[in-house]
Motif scaffolding. Sequence first.
Motif, PDB file in Angstrom:
ATOM      1  N   TYR A   9       3.516  -4.206  15.762  1.00 58.72           N
ATOM      2  CA  TYR A   9       2.296  -3.551  15.300  1.00 58.72           C
ATOM      3  C   TYR A   9       2.560  -2.670  14.082  1.00 58.72           C
ATOM      4  O   TYR A   9       3.640  -2.128  13.892  1.00 58.72           O
ATOM      5  CB  TYR A   9       1.687  -2.695  16.427  1.00 58.72           C
ATOM      6  CG  TYR A   9       2.560  -1.525  16.833  1.00 58.72           C
ATOM      7  CD1 TYR A   9       2.443  -0.279  16.218  1.00 58.72           C
ATOM      8  CD2 TYR A   9       3.536  -1.660  17.835  1.00 58.72           C
ATOM      9  CE1 TYR A   9       3.257   0.783  16.570  1.00 58.72           C
ATOM     10  CE2 TYR A   9       4.353  -0.596  18.194  1.00 58.72           C
ATOM     11  CZ  TYR A   9       4.207   0.612  17.558  1.00 58.72           C
ATOM     12  OH  TYR A   9       5.026   1.663  17.902  1.00 58.72           O
ATOM     13  N   SER A  11       0.535   0.574  12.381  1.00 54.25           N
ATOM     14  CA  SER A  11      -0.575   1.476  12.672  1.00 54.25           C
ATOM     15  C   SER A  11      -0.340   2.835  12.053  1.00 54.25           C
ATOM     16  O   SER A  11       0.779   3.349  12.078  1.00 54.25           O
ATOM     17  CB  SER A  11      -0.731   1.611  14.202  1.00 54.25           C
ATOM     18  OG  SER A  11      -1.900   2.306  14.543  1.00 54.25           O
ATOM     19  N   SER A  16      -4.535   0.271  15.471  1.00 51.90           N
ATOM     20  CA  SER A  16      -3.844  -0.986  15.761  1.00 51.90           C
ATOM     21  C   SER A  16      -2.888  -0.838  16.941  1.00 51.90           C
ATOM     22  O   SER A  16      -2.690  -1.792  17.707  1.00 51.90           O
ATOM     23  CB  SER A  16      -3.093  -1.480  14.525  1.00 51.90           C
ATOM     24  OG  SER A  16      -4.004  -1.854  13.507  1.00 51.90           O
TER      25      SER A  16
END
Length: 270
Positions: A9, A11, A16
């Motif tokens: 991920y 973010s 997210s």
Amino acid sequence: MAEKTVIYYYSGSGNSLSVAKNIGENLGNTTLLSVYTLRDDPKVPADYARVGIVTATWFVRPPRVVKEVCEELRCSRQQKIFIIATCGGYDGYVCIDLKAIFQPKTDYAVQTFMLPMPPNHIVGFSPLPDWANRIYLNHEAKASAKIAEKILADTPTRNRKGLNRKALSWVSKTFNGWLGVDRDSVEGGFYTSDACTKCGVCEKICKNGNIHLTEDGVAWSHDCQQCMACIMWCPNQAIRHPNVPEKRRRYQNPNVTLKDMTQSEFHVGE
């Protein structure tokens, strides 16, 4: 036990990461890793049946670091891959570009999903009111469950062609130029006010290693990924930017904590 899944991920505000957590909980037996961990080891362990990418949309394209690590990522052709692009309303070419990178690496059709989340590029514009953000977040919880169902069922996803790339890039560049944001800049433009206590949160939260505490305060290097994590999560709102009015509100995903944002690995759905 469910087949093992790994989700990488990217973010900054926590949006997210929140999506990655929800997807992982619904899939079961999932490891979440920051995309930056791929810089140290770009090979995905063979015991993961599925590999996911959950990333914010960066000016209608994948964030620079996400594109770079995905190009270097090595996986087995037997591993299934899915991509989830979070965005304020339109993911531009994120899914298209990342699918083009991943499809040659697997024998299975790459699944792609777009998931709207609260817009939060604070340098460009103010966050939405709380009531509007709640609409996005309530939808995200339901949408994540449905996406996980499709991932587990290997449901084919539609191959969206997207808008004309040159036209979309021109619109994006023009609009962001009007906002005073430069997508291709490696200079973040951030600085600190007198409210800075040198607590070190910004240094810990910048997984790109672009922020360092010094005797004189906080220093930024020259490789800003514009995730906005430092300015969003500073506990004293001491981090400033020339384009951000002093009273502009910060946005942090309410389902993610500061501790979550400073970590790089989670295990969910066990």
